[in-house]
Design an enzyme around this catalytic site. Sequence first.
Site, PDB file in Angstrom:
ATOM      1  N   SER A 146      -6.013 -29.978  -9.550  1.00 25.15           N
ATOM      2  CA  SER A 146      -6.654 -28.753 -10.023  1.00 25.15           C
ATOM      3  C   SER A 146      -7.176 -27.949  -8.843  1.00 25.15           C
ATOM      4  CB  SER A 146      -7.812 -29.122 -10.957  1.00 25.15           C
ATOM      5  OG  SER A 146      -8.537 -27.976 -11.315  1.00 25.15           O
ATOM      6  N   CYS A 173     -20.599 -24.209 -11.813  1.00 27.65           N
ATOM      7  CA  CYS A 173     -20.242 -25.589 -11.443  1.00 27.65           C
ATOM      8  C   CYS A 173     -21.364 -26.267 -10.654  1.00 27.65           C
ATOM      9  CB  CYS A 173     -18.957 -25.567 -10.611  1.00 27.65           C
ATOM     10  SG  CYS A 173     -18.518 -27.169  -9.931  1.00 27.65           S
ATOM     11  N   CYS A 219     -10.511 -39.294 -12.986  1.00 29.48           N
ATOM     12  CA  CYS A 219     -10.829 -38.006 -12.375  1.00 29.48           C
ATOM     13  C   CYS A 219     -11.397 -38.285 -10.979  1.00 29.48           C
ATOM     14  CB  CYS A 219     -11.839 -37.279 -13.256  1.00 29.48           C
ATOM     15  SG  CYS A 219     -12.334 -35.696 -12.588  1.00 29.48           S
ATOM     16  N   CYS A 258     -18.668 -28.978  -1.944  1.00 31.03           N
ATOM     17  CA  CYS A 258     -17.571 -28.003  -2.025  1.00 31.03           C
ATOM     18  C   CYS A 258     -17.999 -26.746  -1.282  1.00 31.03           C
ATOM     19  CB  CYS A 258     -17.286 -27.675  -3.492  1.00 31.03           C
ATOM     20  SG  CYS A 258     -15.805 -26.659  -3.729  1.00 31.03           S
ATOM     21  N   CYS A 271     -16.816 -32.361 -17.103  1.00 33.35           N
ATOM     22  CA  CYS A 271     -16.315 -31.391 -16.118  1.00 33.35           C
ATOM     23  C   CYS A 271     -17.450 -30.566 -15.542  1.00 33.35           C
ATOM     24  CB  CYS A 271     -15.380 -30.384 -16.778  1.00 33.35           C
ATOM     25  SG  CYS A 271     -13.901 -31.080 -17.385  1.00 33.35           S
ATOM     26  N   CYS A 307     -18.540 -21.704  -7.243  1.00 38.22           N
ATOM     27  CA  CYS A 307     -18.335 -21.137  -8.571  1.00 38.22           C
ATOM     28  C   CYS A 307     -19.668 -21.247  -9.308  1.00 38.22           C
ATOM     29  CB  CYS A 307     -17.236 -21.904  -9.298  1.00 38.22           C
ATOM     30  SG  CYS A 307     -15.699 -21.920  -8.345  1.00 38.22           S
ATOM     31  N   LEU A 336      -8.593 -20.730 -13.813  1.00 36.13           N
ATOM     32  CA  LEU A 336      -8.517 -19.267 -13.887  1.00 36.13           C
ATOM     33  C   LEU A 336      -9.870 -18.680 -14.300  1.00 36.13           C
ATOM     34  CD1 LEU A 336      -6.468 -17.015 -13.455  1.00 36.13           C
ATOM     35  CD2 LEU A 336      -5.959 -17.113 -15.898  1.00 36.13           C
ATOM     36  N   GLU A 343     -18.463 -39.024  -6.699  1.00 35.99           N
ATOM     37  CA  GLU A 343     -18.340 -39.574  -8.045  1.00 35.99           C
ATOM     38  C   GLU A 343     -16.898 -39.553  -8.538  1.00 35.99           C
ATOM     39  OE1 GLU A 343     -22.561 -39.025 -10.168  1.00 35.99           O
ATOM     40  OE2 GLU A 343     -21.441 -37.143 -10.040  1.00 35.99           O
TER      41      GLU A 343
END
Length: 413
Positions: free
Chosen positions: A247, A165, A151, A158, A389, A162, A270, A136
């Site tokens: 990022s 996410c 973006c 991935c 996000c 996290c 972070l 996407e």
Amino acid sequence: MSAAPAIPPTLSRDGMAAALLNDEERTRIRAKSAQFAPPTAALPDGRRDLVGLSREELTDIMVEIGEKPFRTKQLWHWIYHQGVTDFSRMSSIARPLQEKLAERFIVGRPGVVTEQTSQDSTRKFLFRFRDGQEAETVYIPDRQEDRGAVCISSQVGCTLSCTFCHTGTQALVRNLGAAEIVGQFMAARDSYGEWPSPKGETPRLLSTIVLMGMGEPLYNYDNVAKAMRIIMDGEGIGLSRRRITLSTSGVVPMMDQCGAELGINLAVSLHAVRDDLRDEIVPLNRKYPIREVIAACRRYPAASNARRITFEYIMLRDINDSEADARELVRLISGIPAKVNLIPFNPWPGSSYRPSTREQLERFAKIVMDAGFASPIRMPRGRDILAACGQLRTESQRLRRAAREDAATDTVE
Ligand code: SAH
Ligand code: SF4
């Protein structure tokens, strides 16, 4: 791809030792990354996609088919400046050569599976690549002016997980190739008809790139770097490195390389100021703890007052949003030219966190701001179409063989 050492010439003995260690790490990361390589750029009929090739590769190919090297300049102009995909429209090239090129090559784009526009004008694309894998891309227009950020995804899925996410719930399927990364931007430009590429300071609708879509770009560094070099090339798309932000969740050795070779802006996810918490919510922290991530930010060469490092900080209610957290954050980043992007948590199906309250967000932001750091609260965009996000995820899955190997490893562990 060049593997130029990222070791600055003026390092102390300790710095040199760290840099050498990082070199080893980089080799290891690249070798791992190669296991998830994208498929070749050839179509089943043998034609080859010209998008995503470096100038040098394009020249080699022209010479291979008996053409002069200057064809590279012409083709580059048509592909990346004019955005033309049809050889017969390349009017500075004689008809017989147009035909010869069309027999052997294509100027490709990812296929558009869906294109959704949010109530707030954010537009999300689901692209399908030649092997059927999907990723996407989101265009986020500025609210006031005719410009906006694209973006871009760097991987399908991935490897990192996290906990907040959505992409992290999807196993890494594979890296995206340079053609697929550049292709996302070009296809988004097609959608807005923004060709030819605006020159110099002429305003652009698709004016910035943020590598903040699916995946960890520094775990696919070679393809990302190649794609960004193509996009920055002044005779084509010509987007300045100042308008590109990568990022990362904190892949320390590759942060150095990215700074030394590309000089694009850096954003660091972070999200927590204590290792115990960051270990949990950004598991990569167990490998590269906060201290090392912050040290890499201090070394980042493109950081200056005009080009600050962005620290991304997701605001999770009662988890990382206390005033003590805010004070510790300020202490950690003191002296770094930086801004702090506070991101309200965007929920996704199955997520268990809650966003911080408005009051808490503002209290946190004030502490950061009073310490002299800009601390914009990133208002969610495109939530209604799951484009905000951390909400990106596709149904793409690994090939069956790989999936079986995965299952086998899971049972062993
Ligand atoms: N892998 C890279 C880039 C992609 S993520 C990285 O982690 O930096 C882009 C940003 O979205 C990161 O800052 C990430 O932490 C944030 N994000 C992830 N999930 C989110 C969610 N549910 N709500 C808000 N932001 C999220
Ligand atoms: Fe991967 Fe970034 Fe999501 Fe973490 S936040 S799982 S690194 S995409």
